[in-house]
Write a protein that holds these residues in place. Structure first.
Motif, PDB file in Angstrom:
ATOM      1  N   THR A 173     -22.983  -2.111  -2.155  1.00 16.42           N
ATOM      2  CA  THR A 173     -24.829  -3.203  -2.134  1.00 16.42           C
ATOM      3  C   THR A 173     -24.903  -2.692  -0.721  1.00 16.42           C
ATOM      4  O   THR A 173     -25.958  -3.134   0.234  1.00 16.42           O
ATOM      5  CB  THR A 173     -24.713  -4.768  -2.971  1.00 16.42           C
ATOM      6  OG1 THR A 173     -24.296  -4.945  -1.968  1.00 16.42           O
ATOM      7  CG2 THR A 173     -24.459  -4.255  -4.293  1.00 16.42           C
ATOM      8  N   SER A 178     -32.052  -6.614  -0.421  1.00 15.16           N
ATOM      9  CA  SER A 178     -31.416  -7.671  -1.097  1.00 15.16           C
ATOM     10  C   SER A 178     -31.996  -7.812  -2.763  1.00 15.16           C
ATOM     11  O   SER A 178     -31.118  -8.311  -3.389  1.00 15.16           O
ATOM     12  CB  SER A 178     -31.580  -9.071  -0.484  1.00 15.16           C
ATOM     13  OG  SER A 178     -32.889  -9.141  -0.769  1.00 15.16           O
ATOM     14  N   VAL A 179     -33.303  -6.718  -2.801  1.00 14.18           N
ATOM     15  CA  VAL A 179     -34.020  -6.544  -4.418  1.00 14.18           C
ATOM     16  C   VAL A 179     -33.118  -5.624  -4.546  1.00 14.18           C
ATOM     17  O   VAL A 179     -32.545  -5.673  -6.175  1.00 14.18           O
ATOM     18  CB  VAL A 179     -35.006  -6.649  -4.139  1.00 14.18           C
ATOM     19  CG1 VAL A 179     -35.704  -6.748  -6.200  1.00 14.18           C
ATOM     20  CG2 VAL A 179     -35.975  -7.530  -3.869  1.00 14.18           C
ATOM     21  N   SER A 181     -30.518  -5.065  -4.425  1.00 14.69           N
ATOM     22  CA  SER A 181     -28.725  -5.468  -4.669  1.00 14.69           C
ATOM     23  C   SER A 181     -28.764  -6.188  -5.576  1.00 14.69           C
ATOM     24  O   SER A 181     -27.115  -6.475  -6.463  1.00 14.69           O
ATOM     25  CB  SER A 181     -28.641  -5.862  -3.124  1.00 14.69           C
ATOM     26  OG  SER A 181     -28.579  -5.382  -1.805  1.00 14.69           O
ATOM     27  N   GLN A 182     -29.746  -7.138  -5.845  1.00 14.74           N
ATOM     28  CA  GLN A 182     -29.377  -7.858  -7.299  1.00 14.74           C
ATOM     29  C   GLN A 182     -29.287  -7.202  -8.226  1.00 14.74           C
ATOM     30  O   GLN A 182     -28.838  -7.380  -9.013  1.00 14.74           O
ATOM     31  CB  GLN A 182     -30.637  -8.563  -6.994  1.00 14.74           C
ATOM     32  CG  GLN A 182     -30.595 -10.232  -6.101  1.00 14.74           C
ATOM     33  CD  GLN A 182     -29.533 -10.749  -5.734  1.00 14.74           C
ATOM     34  OE1 GLN A 182     -29.215 -11.338  -6.350  1.00 14.74           O
ATOM     35  NE2 GLN A 182     -29.365 -11.207  -4.329  1.00 14.74           N
ATOM     36  N   GLU A 183     -30.020  -5.929  -8.870  1.00 13.29           N
ATOM     37  CA  GLU A 183     -30.310  -5.457  -9.559  1.00 13.29           C
ATOM     38  C   GLU A 183     -28.829  -4.339  -9.438  1.00 13.29           C
ATOM     39  O   GLU A 183     -28.835  -4.600 -10.846  1.00 13.29           O
ATOM     40  CB  GLU A 183     -31.413  -4.191  -9.459  1.00 13.29           C
ATOM     41  CG  GLU A 183     -32.806  -4.638  -8.920  1.00 13.29           C
ATOM     42  CD  GLU A 183     -33.793  -3.425  -8.875  1.00 13.29           C
ATOM     43  OE1 GLU A 183     -34.931  -3.559  -8.671  1.00 13.29           O
ATOM     44  OE2 GLU A 183     -33.206  -2.515  -9.166  1.00 13.29           O
ATOM     45  N   MET A 185     -25.703  -5.825  -8.656  1.00 18.54           N
ATOM     46  CA  MET A 185     -25.179  -6.848  -9.301  1.00 18.54           C
ATOM     47  C   MET A 185     -25.494  -7.312 -10.588  1.00 18.54           C
ATOM     48  O   MET A 185     -24.198  -7.414 -11.620  1.00 18.54           O
ATOM     49  CB  MET A 185     -24.883  -8.011  -8.238  1.00 18.54           C
ATOM     50  CG  MET A 185     -24.493  -7.882  -7.468  1.00 18.54           C
ATOM     51  SD  MET A 185     -23.620  -7.368  -6.492  1.00 18.54           S
ATOM     52  CE  MET A 185     -22.136  -8.337  -7.456  1.00 18.54           C
ATOM     53  N   GLY A 186     -26.767  -7.315 -11.579  1.00 17.19           N
ATOM     54  CA  GLY A 186     -27.387  -7.344 -12.784  1.00 17.19           C
ATOM     55  C   GLY A 186     -26.403  -6.310 -13.163  1.00 17.19           C
ATOM     56  O   GLY A 186     -25.869  -6.687 -14.777  1.00 17.19           O
ATOM     57  N   GLN A 189     -22.861  -6.408 -13.717  1.00 16.66           N
ATOM     58  CA  GLN A 189     -22.432  -7.604 -14.971  1.00 16.66           C
ATOM     59  C   GLN A 189     -22.315  -7.287 -15.706  1.00 16.66           C
ATOM     60  O   GLN A 189     -21.173  -7.917 -16.647  1.00 16.66           O
ATOM     61  CB  GLN A 189     -23.581  -8.909 -14.436  1.00 16.66           C
ATOM     62  CG  GLN A 189     -22.778  -9.890 -14.477  1.00 16.66           C
ATOM     63  CD  GLN A 189     -23.893 -11.235 -13.691  1.00 16.66           C
ATOM     64  OE1 GLN A 189     -25.016 -11.210 -13.921  1.00 16.66           O
ATOM     65  NE2 GLN A 189     -23.195 -12.806 -13.115  1.00 16.66           N
ATOM     66  N   ASP A 207     -24.323 -13.580  -0.829  1.00 20.57           N
ATOM     67  CA  ASP A 207     -24.502 -14.225  -2.615  1.00 20.57           C
ATOM     68  C   ASP A 207     -24.031 -12.950  -3.559  1.00 20.57           C
ATOM     69  O   ASP A 207     -24.333 -13.426  -4.442  1.00 20.57           O
ATOM     70  CB  ASP A 207     -26.447 -13.900  -2.037  1.00 20.57           C
ATOM     71  CG  ASP A 207     -26.392 -13.092  -1.045  1.00 20.57           C
ATOM     72  OD1 ASP A 207     -25.338 -12.303  -0.151  1.00 20.57           O
ATOM     73  OD2 ASP A 207     -27.965 -12.472  -1.480  1.00 20.57           O
ATOM     74  N   ILE A 208     -23.894 -12.198  -2.868  1.00 24.63           N
ATOM     75  CA  ILE A 208     -23.175 -10.641  -3.845  1.00 24.63           C
ATOM     76  C   ILE A 208     -21.889 -11.702  -4.440  1.00 24.63           C
ATOM     77  O   ILE A 208     -22.135 -11.301  -5.931  1.00 24.63           O
ATOM     78  CB  ILE A 208     -23.016  -9.618  -2.766  1.00 24.63           C
ATOM     79  CG1 ILE A 208     -24.753  -9.360  -2.765  1.00 24.63           C
ATOM     80  CG2 ILE A 208     -22.341  -8.962  -3.725  1.00 24.63           C
ATOM     81  CD1 ILE A 208     -25.290  -8.963  -3.170  1.00 24.63           C
ATOM     82  N   TYR A 211     -21.837 -13.918  -8.000  1.00 26.17           N
ATOM     83  CA  TYR A 211     -21.737 -12.814  -9.487  1.00 26.17           C
ATOM     84  C   TYR A 211     -20.677 -12.701 -10.048  1.00 26.17           C
ATOM     85  O   TYR A 211     -20.403 -12.866 -11.358  1.00 26.17           O
ATOM     86  CB  TYR A 211     -22.228 -11.664  -9.115  1.00 26.17           C
ATOM     87  CG  TYR A 211     -23.781 -11.537  -9.048  1.00 26.17           C
ATOM     88  CD1 TYR A 211     -25.167 -11.285  -9.965  1.00 26.17           C
ATOM     89  CD2 TYR A 211     -25.057 -11.437  -7.851  1.00 26.17           C
ATOM     90  CE1 TYR A 211     -26.782 -11.505  -9.850  1.00 26.17           C
ATOM     91  CE2 TYR A 211     -25.991 -11.362  -7.741  1.00 26.17           C
ATOM     92  CZ  TYR A 211     -26.611 -11.107  -8.530  1.00 26.17           C
ATOM     93  OH  TYR A 211     -28.011 -11.097  -8.641  1.00 26.17           O
TER      94      TYR A 211
END
Ligand code: ADP
Ligand code: MG
Length: 232
Positions: A173, A178-179, A181-183, A185-186, A189, A207-208, A211
């Protein structure tokens, strides 16, 4: 305890620049059970990427032992190592590393051609993986027609199309907002849970790392912390 996919014992690795020896990994031991999602964090220069290269059999240990799925990696020939990397290990990087002049379908299908999988079947499996990462509408696009987050999804599909036992990710990421990056990571996961692939993810962002179900911290080529926590 489950059998370890990756079992590294007292690994050492140095680089040599002219007369100077630069120790990068200095006696690291780590066992990763099948299906575990591990984050590797630590300051820049702490040996994270060097360690990931060792795990991915891109480089050999100077000293120590490495068992991959119970098999000593040191005993494998170059050809056997190449086959292991192609079949059992997937890689993703900060800089996606997609082929620019190739459709995303063919980018994802490519690792299967090294296994001699027939073209129709390659494309069928590539399309299936792209659907899983949410890109089924984009099969004929080229990488430069996609956003960074979409390109990383393509890279994830390419890494997983061979159904590896472990996915290695070095700052995946690092080039994303950041948005996005969260996607991503989802997505990681979900593939970890649904396809029971182990993931080892290098990141310098806490925060990464959150996960993952296990956090391993490097400092000066050593593991200084190794804790299991619940995934985000
Ligand atoms: P990280 O990924 O945690 O930033 P690296 O594994 O890239 O750390 O680097 C660990 C140490 O090895 C650092 O001191 C780095 O400068 C050195 N190093 C990494 N790659 C090379 C290389 N190809 N040649 C020489 N030194 C290197
Ligand atoms: Mg690095």
């Amino acid at each position: 305890m489950d059998a370890a996919i990756v079992d590294i014992r007292d690994a050492w690795k140095s680089y040599h620049l002219e007369e100077v020896e630069i120790p990068a990994v200095r006696g690291v031991s780590l066992a990763i059970p099948a299906g575990q999602f591990v984050a590797v964090t630590g300051a820049s220069g702490s040996g994270k990427s060097t360690f990931l290269h060792l795990v991915g059999c891109l480089d050999r240990l100077d000293r120590g032992a490495y068992l991959f799925e119970g098999q000593p990696v040191e005993s494998l020939s170059r050809r056997q190592l190449a086959a292991l990397r192609n079949r059992r290990i997937g890689f993703i990087f900060q800089s996606f590393n997609l082929l620019a002049r190739t459709t995303i379908l063919d980018n994802v299908a490519l690792p299967l051609s090294y296994q001699g999988v027939e073209r129709r079947e390659r494309r069928r499996r590539a399309a299936e993986m792209l659907e899983r990462v949410g890109l089924s509408e984009r099969l004929t696009h080229h990488p430069n027609q996609l956003s960074g987050g979409q390109q990383q999804r393509v890279a994830i599909a390419r890494a997983l199309v061979t159904r590896p036992a472990v996915l290695l990710a070095d700052e995946p990421t690092g080039n994303l907002d950041s948005v996005t990056s969260q996607e991503i990571m989802g997505v990681l996961q979900a593939v970890n849970r649904q396809q029971s692939v182990s993931i080892i993810l290098v990141t310098h962002e806490n925060d990464i790392a959150a996960y993952a179900e296990r956090q391993v911290v490097f400092r000066d080529g050593l593991i200084v912390r190794d804790v299991c926590g619940t995934a985000a």
